[in-house]
Write an enzyme that holds these catalytic residues in place. Structure first.
Site, PDB file in Angstrom:
ATOM      1  N   CYS B  19       0.830  -1.197   0.000  1.00  0.00           N
ATOM      2  CA  CYS B  19       0.000   0.000   0.000  1.00  0.00           C
ATOM      3  C   CYS B  19       0.865   1.248   0.000  1.00  0.00           C
ATOM      4  O   CYS B  19       2.083   1.169   0.056  1.00  0.00           O
ATOM      5  CB  CYS B  19      -0.887   0.007   1.246  1.00  0.00           C
ATOM      6  SG  CYS B  19       0.106   0.031   2.747  1.00  0.00           S
ATOM      7  N   ASP B 421      12.681 -29.364  -6.649  1.00  0.00           N
ATOM      8  CA  ASP B 421      13.828 -29.482  -5.780  1.00  0.00           C
ATOM      9  C   ASP B 421      13.312 -29.400  -4.346  1.00  0.00           C
ATOM     10  O   ASP B 421      12.205 -28.925  -4.115  1.00  0.00           O
ATOM     11  CB  ASP B 421      14.799 -28.332  -6.079  1.00  0.00           C
ATOM     12  CG  ASP B 421      15.972 -28.333  -5.130  1.00  0.00           C
ATOM     13  OD1 ASP B 421      16.515 -29.417  -4.878  1.00  0.00           O
ATOM     14  OD2 ASP B 421      16.328 -27.252  -4.648  1.00  0.00           O
ATOM     15  N   ASP B 606      20.543 -26.656  -9.252  1.00  0.00           N
ATOM     16  CA  ASP B 606      19.353 -26.878 -10.071  1.00  0.00           C
ATOM     17  C   ASP B 606      19.456 -26.170 -11.413  1.00  0.00           C
ATOM     18  O   ASP B 606      18.641 -26.398 -12.290  1.00  0.00           O
ATOM     19  CB  ASP B 606      18.107 -26.352  -9.359  1.00  0.00           C
ATOM     20  CG  ASP B 606      17.857 -27.087  -8.071  1.00  0.00           C
ATOM     21  OD1 ASP B 606      17.937 -28.320  -8.093  1.00  0.00           O
ATOM     22  OD2 ASP B 606      17.586 -26.421  -7.064  1.00  0.00           O
TER      23      ASP B 606
END
Lengths: 49, 707
Positions: B19, B421, B606
């Site tokens: 906000c 993963d 990864d």
């Protein structure tokens, strides 16, 4: 016909000024954060930016 | 980073900004910090960009934002300008085309309303005056791309667009010169306008995602201190290191090369490479990996591999190789264009020859051919894909999911199995306090002061937790760190300490969690327990992915005894102890069986798997490599965004197909009219606008697609 000689240039000048205003705003980065701009009006600015 | 008073720039992702109050709080909170020149929150991309001098470090700024109550995730400093050049240029072209289209249309309406004779000719000349510079400027993106495709002997969507627009403009100019009744300036310019809308949206989406993608390999060490054979030391850059050199790695330094430890014993933070948050012990004879962080004691390491031979560089090479198959992916719009462009050109040519054979004369025949080109111009087709994808990406962004480009959405919709993963993906990848801390408010203030003095992962986790509770620091003095043991200091004369339970005389509990003891002189030591917990909604998310037919499973490089309990808790199959290459092989095997794999992962380990997958996602907390290899990034502490992204991508695919159907249906109706020579500029303009508006309206239905 005489009305056209006045009105068509007026229409073009108005359109061109709108276009240049937009290009100016764009180059000043005013379109970078549209969602934020909507919210910033709610911030009470106490100090000068 | 440059040294001295040079201006530095840093950006953080702030998932918690919601906000106007948050914006004000962060900006006013950062400005008084010495060294901060300016701080500006970009709400759209949920980032804060800070210009600062070298007086203050990026890490200190991140901590300052933490104290304000926001979680700041660092992204690397992308060049602040230049990368938006393409979308800026498109937006300028769009503005010019919009201006041209409005004014030419204004004049055209008068012609359609019945202006004749000298007035009509005047209006045609005025239109030509506006339209020709507009086409010359705003048409450039299409002309360039069409020319590039033609030069390589290919065709794309821009070829029929360029030919259509150029021919229509040229023919209209001819009509104007000879005082003919029909000029298609309005058609040519408004066509450009609509197409530029689509093109701009597509580009803006890519820009926005690029903002959140980080540069590779930011966290590697710049160099190391080398022990010279004749005694003494010298600083060498990472590129100058060679196998056989002996480097001194101080506590808090990253290894600049792979090597074997010769002297000393320490703990190492391998999270960059393995994604594992818990520090690992490293003693003489152990292997140090370039890029990992030495935490507690100085080490002497004999370099075994340096430069582009390190395991880190090896992983990068694997990623490049794995990512090549993906660059062959052809986007749906281009697939459509391959069929569409030849069909359109044949049709226009056929109409031209048909009318010539029928004896209509070359002027009349050309007019018909141009009308066919304008009518079939893939106006709605050009909008069909980007508008749907942009609306979907916007909806996803509101849910904290950043899609890198339209092709990612298309591939996400095609995914039919998902591999995740564990560390950092199913778990949060950060140490979290188990339950609430058993400390009083005063003790928390002391603990924060102590925790801030150390870079040990546990101290950082504790500091982050306390900052989240808005705890102020206590004035602890004489802070001293005992490597491998803990930190102590004095508060009003009394000793306070934070460290290993055995060091402070506390009794350690079971081994599954990480523990740190807090001691204030006079009181009994208190145990604080931390673990890398599973994301709260992981089970629901996995179930939803399963229900969507995505067949979720875990691929982890972690130890079997750590992975299996997680897999059981989630009810998914799991493969553990996989090396980065094993993950790629697993995915390659699935793809060979015609499966489309969505890979979700975060660590450097990864990276190759993320690049190898048909499509990939990474959490925003991922390593740089993970983030840049992934097609989509999700913010926050939940796993559900993965399922939401797939669901939204599938909804988008559906709408894109509907849009194609709408655009083709419109062509089926309008093309016979054009071939029959019944299409006036008025009909062309009306048909074109209606189909574009229909496609737009249909795409807007995706506003709530992120569910």
């Amino acid at each position: 016909m005489s009305g056209l000689t006045l009105l068509i240039p007026v229409a073009l000048v108005l359109g061109l000024s709108g276009l240049s205003a937009f290009l100016w705003a764009l180059s000043r980065g005013q379109y970078e954060d549209l969602d934020g701009a909507a919210l910033r009006i709610l911030i009470d600015e106490e100090d000068e930016l | 980073m440059s040294q001295g008073a040079a201006s530095e720039h840093v950006e953080f992702v702030l998932p918690g900004v919601k906000c106007a109050g948050c914006i004000a709080k962060i900006e006013t909170g950062l400005r008084p910090i010495p060294g901060v020149r300016s701080a500006r929150v970009n709400f759209t991309s949920k980032r804060v960009s800070i210009d600062h001098s070298s007086e203050v470090t990026a890490e200190a700024l991140r901590r300052a934002i933490g104290e304000l109550g926001f979680d700041a995730q660092s992204v690397s400093t992308v060049a602040p300008s230049g990368d938006r050049a393409e979308s800026r240029a498109l937006l300028r072209a769009l503005a010019v085309a919009g201006f041209g289209a409005m004014n030419v249309m204004l004049l055209s309406v008068s012609v359609w309303a019945g202006a004749a004779g000298a007035t009509r000719d005047l209006f045609h000349w005025l239109s030509a005056l506006i339209a020709m510079p507009t086409v010359a400027y705003a048409g450039q993106p299409f002309f360039k791309s069409a020319w590039a495709a033609l030069r390589r002997g290919r065709t794309n969507m821009d070829v029929p667009i360029s030919i259509g627009v150029t021919l229509a403009t040229a023919l209209s100019l001819f009509e104007t010169i000879v005082g003919g009744p029909h000029a298609y300036f309005d058609g040519a310019v408004s066509l450009l306008f609509f197409l530029l809308v689509g093109r701009y949206l597509d580009c803006a989406m890519r820009d926005r995602a690029r903002d959140s993608v980080t540069a590779l390999m930011r966290e590697t060490a710049p160099g190391a201190t080398i022990l010279l054979p004749g005694g003494g030391t010298a600083w060498k850059r990472a590129a100058e290191l060679e196998p056989g050199m002996r480097m001194l790695v101080a506590a808090g330094e990253r290894f600049a090369a792979d090597g074997v430890v010769e002297e000393g014993g320490s703990t190492v933070d391998c999270s960059l490479v393995t994604g594992e948050t818990l520090p690992e012990a490293l003693s003489a004879g152990g292997t140090a990996i370039a890029g990992t962080l030495n935490l507690s004691h100085p080490l002497t390491v004999r370099v075994t591999a340096a430069g582009d031979r390190t395991s880190l560089a090896e992983i990068m090479r694997m990623m490049e190789a794995a990512g090549q198959s993906r660059s062959l992916y052809v986007r749906i719009a281009d697939r459509a264009a391959r069929l569409y462009a030849p069909a359109v050109h044949t049709l226009a040519l056929l109409s031209f020859t048909g009318w010539m054979i029928a004896g209509a004369g070359w002027h009349q025949s050309l007019l018909v051919a141009v009308a066919v080109l304008i009518i079939t111009c893939p106006c709605a087709l050009g909008l069909a894909v980007p508008v749907a994808q942009v609306v979907a990406a916007g909806a996803l962004m509101k849910r904290g999911i950043l899609i890198k480009d339209g092709s990612a959405l298309e591939r996400l919709a095609e995914a039919d199995c998902v591999r995740l993963d564990k560390t950092g993906t199913i778990t949060r990848g950060r140490l979290q306090s188990i339950g609430s801390l058993s400390l009083t408010v005063d003790e928390k203030r002391v603990a924060l002061a102590l925790a801030r003095a150390s870079i040990h992962p546990l101290s950082r986790a504790l500091a982050a937790h306390l900052e989240g509770e808005h705890v102020a620091t206590a004035p602890v003095e004489d802070l001293r760190e005992y490597p491998g043991l803990g930190i102590d200091g004095r508060l009003r004369g009394a000793r306070v300490a934070l460290g290993r339970p055995s060091w402070l005389g506390a009794e350690a509990g079971d081994g599954a969690t990480l523990q740190v003891a807090f001691l204030a002189e006079g009181d009994a030591p208190k145990l604080l327990r931390f673990a890398d917990e599973i994301r709260v909604d992981a089970r629901d998310a996995i179930q939803r992915l399963g229900a969507m037919g995505l067949d979720p499973a875990i691929l982890s490089g972690d130890r079997r005894e750590v992975v299996m309990p997680v897999a059981e808790a989630l009810g998914t199959p799991a493969l553990a102890e996989l090396m980065p290459a094993d993950k790629v092989d697993t995915i390659a095997l699935l793809q060979a069986a015609a499966r489309r794999v969505l890979m979700v992962g975060d660590g450097l380990n990864d990276g190759p798997a993320l690049a190898a997958g048909h499509v990939s996602m990474a959490p925003a907390s991922a390593t740089d490599v993970g983030q840049s290899a992934a097609d989509a990034i999700f913010l926050g502490d939940k796993l559900m965004p993965v399922a939401i992204a797939v669901a939204a991508a599938r909804r988008t695919r559906k709408v894109v197909r509907q849009n194609f159907a709408l655009a083709i249906g419109y062509n089926l109706l309008a093309v016979p009219l054009a071939i029959a020579g019944q299409v006036t500029p008025l009909i062309a303009a009306a048909a074109m606008s209606t189909s574009s508006l229909l496609v737009l309206a249909n795409a807007l239905r995706l506003r709530n697609c992120a569910r």
